[in-house]
Write a protein that holds these residues in place. Structure first.
Motif, PDB file in Angstrom:
ATOM      1  N   UNK A 253      33.741  49.951  50.036  1.00 37.93           N
ATOM      2  CA  UNK A 253      32.965  50.890  49.201  1.00 37.93           C
ATOM      3  C   UNK A 253      33.038  50.503  47.729  1.00 37.93           C
ATOM      4  N   UNK A 254      33.852  49.481  47.402  1.00 36.70           N
ATOM      5  CA  UNK A 254      34.074  49.166  45.982  1.00 36.70           C
ATOM      6  C   UNK A 254      33.096  48.085  45.520  1.00 36.70           C
ATOM      7  N   UNK A 255      32.940  48.007  44.195  1.00 38.62           N
ATOM      8  CA  UNK A 255      32.141  46.901  43.634  1.00 38.62           C
ATOM      9  C   UNK A 255      32.996  46.149  42.605  1.00 38.62           C
ATOM     10  N   UNK A 256      33.547  46.883  41.649  1.00 37.78           N
ATOM     11  CA  UNK A 256      34.376  46.226  40.611  1.00 37.78           C
ATOM     12  C   UNK A 256      35.838  46.207  41.053  1.00 37.78           C
ATOM     13  N   UNK A 257      36.606  45.202  40.636  1.00 33.37           N
ATOM     14  CA  UNK A 257      38.059  45.259  40.868  1.00 33.37           C
ATOM     15  C   UNK A 257      38.626  46.515  40.206  1.00 33.37           C
ATOM     16  N   UNK A 258      39.734  46.978  40.732  1.00 30.31           N
ATOM     17  CA  UNK A 258      40.384  48.152  40.143  1.00 30.31           C
ATOM     18  C   UNK A 258      40.680  47.849  38.672  1.00 30.31           C
ATOM     19  N   UNK A 259      40.227  48.726  37.753  1.00 32.53           N
ATOM     20  CA  UNK A 259      40.291  48.429  36.305  1.00 32.53           C
ATOM     21  C   UNK A 259      41.714  48.107  35.863  1.00 32.53           C
ATOM     22  N   UNK A 260      42.714  48.790  36.451  1.00 32.84           N
ATOM     23  CA  UNK A 260      44.098  48.560  35.970  1.00 32.84           C
ATOM     24  C   UNK A 260      44.484  47.090  36.190  1.00 32.84           C
ATOM     25  N   UNK A 261      43.840  46.433  37.173  1.00 37.29           N
ATOM     26  CA  UNK A 261      44.221  45.025  37.394  1.00 37.29           C
ATOM     27  C   UNK A 261      43.555  44.138  36.347  1.00 37.29           C
ATOM     28  N   UNK A 262      42.423  44.617  35.791  1.00 35.44           N
ATOM     29  CA  UNK A 262      41.720  43.776  34.794  1.00 35.44           C
ATOM     30  C   UNK A 262      42.532  43.703  33.503  1.00 35.44           C
ATOM     31  N   UNK A 263      43.203  44.844  33.173  1.00 35.17           N
ATOM     32  CA  UNK A 263      43.916  44.856  31.867  1.00 35.17           C
ATOM     33  C   UNK A 263      45.097  43.891  31.929  1.00 35.17           C
ATOM     34  N   UNK A 264      45.683  43.721  33.131  1.00 29.94           N
ATOM     35  CA  UNK A 264      46.868  42.840  33.243  1.00 29.94           C
ATOM     36  C   UNK A 264      46.479  41.376  33.080  1.00 29.94           C
TER      37      UNK A 264
END
Ligand SMILES: NC(=O)c1ccc[n+]([C@@H]2O[C@H](COP(=O)([O-])OP(=O)(O)OC[C@H]3O[C@@H](n4cnc5c(N)ncnc54)[C@H](O)[C@@H]3O)[C@@H](O)[C@H]2O)c1
Ligand SMILES: Cc1c(CN(C)C(=O)CCc2cnc3c(c2)CCC(=O)N3)oc2ccccc12
Length: 264
Positions: A253-264
């Motif tokens: 159901x997702x499209x973008x990676x979980x945002x918290x993983x992008x900040x890391x």
């Protein structure tokens, strides 16, 4: 032994070892009172499946290589002989030349395309047709698919095309056999470290991606799949047929990676 599968008899195709998805499904079914017949691909695997089947109270094991339709016929004949009927089947079989499960899909060979389609897709239709003849009081059928059928999963290649065909065949078989009270569904499972799931490049990277980016923030287990298979193979899903049921921690159901993983 009580349970929602008490008195039900079924065929399990695809147990290779205790990491197999079909093994997770078998444990869930036997735990609810089902009686199981197992097929195995070759004597080497047969040696590993025998003790597993015994763990679930089954001594009903048969060799079957779906590339050899005579072995499929022999399985059906043996079940007709010993049980006379069948309440459900589980098809957890898939195979392609691993050298074509990397690089470009466009480079798939005609030989591996046809072999992959026969083993991973058409074998379900062939088994369904034969099993339906033993489901005089109705029944249920389940196969296993993967999200790489509807969205590109790098390297899944021809297996994705075969799974897309498998999912379409689930709908056509559901339509064919619905009037006879036979339901046909599939579980689309997230990546799991099984023999087939581990034998590919970047398996580790894929599993950690799922852990970081799926809504449930974990990969699924063979027991997650087993529990959902119990629902689809039992009367609890009496109104459900032709469905592709996702057991993938919600990743589809997702499209973008979980945002918290992008900040890391
Ligand atoms: N592991 C995953 O990440 C994953 C995810 C989604 C769907 N699936 C699907 O689940 C099913 C079960 O795979 P698994 O992950 O449990 O791996 P597995 O290797 O434990 O099971 C695959 C089974 O297919 C059998 N098989 C292959 N070719 C065969 C043939 N010609 N005749 C008879 N049997 C044959 C093997 O003997 C084995 O028992 C497959 O259809 C696979 O595509 C796997
Ligand atoms: C996930 C995932 C899987 C697991 N999965 C969903 C599958 O459906 C297993 C597919 C598969 C089919 N045939 C073979 C192998 C795996 C490896 C060993 C072999 O010789 N042949 O396979 C991938 C292949 C490429 C990319 C991702 C994946």
């Amino acid at each position: 032994m009580t349970g929602i599968m008490k008195g039900k008899r079924g065929l399990i195709m695809g147990v290779a070892n205790n990491h197999s998805i079909a093994w997770g499904i078998s444990k869930a079914l036997a735990g609810q009172g089902a009686e199981l017949c197992f097929t195995y691909q070759g004597e080497a695997l047969g040696k590993r499946v025998k003790p597993l089947a015994a763990e679930l109270g089954s001594d009903f094991l048969l060799p079957c290589d779906v590339e050899d339709i005579a072995s499929v016929d022999a399985v059906i004949d043996a079940i007709k002989e010993r049980w006379g009927k069948l309440d459900f089947i589980v098809h957890a079989i898939g195979f392609s030349d691993k050298n074509e499960l990397k690089g470009l899909y466009a480079d798939t060979s005609r030989e591996n395309f046809t072999r992959t389609m026969v083993i991973s897709c058409f074998s379900f239709t062939e088994i369904a047709r034969r099993a339906a003849d033993l489901m005089s009081e109705g029944g249920t059928m389940l196969t296993l698919t993967y999200g790489g059928s509807v969205r590109v999963m790098p390297n899944y290649n021809v297996m994705g095309v075969a799974k897309a065909a498998l999912e379409a065949s689930v709908r056509y078989l559901a339509s064919d056999y619905g009037p006879r009270g036979i339901r046909v569904n599939a579980i689309s499972a997230g990546p799991i470290r099984t023999l087939a799931g581990a034998g590919i490049s970047d398996a580790r990277a894929m599993l950690s991606w799922q852990q970081k980016n799926s809504p449930l923030r974990r990969t699924v287990t063979i027991d997650d799949v087993g529990n959902s298979a119990l629902y689809l193979l039992s009367d609890l899903s009496g109104g459900v047929t032709g469905e592709i049921h996702y057991v993938d921690s919600g990743y589809n159901i997702t499209s973008m990676p979980a945002l918290e993983t992008l900040s890391r």
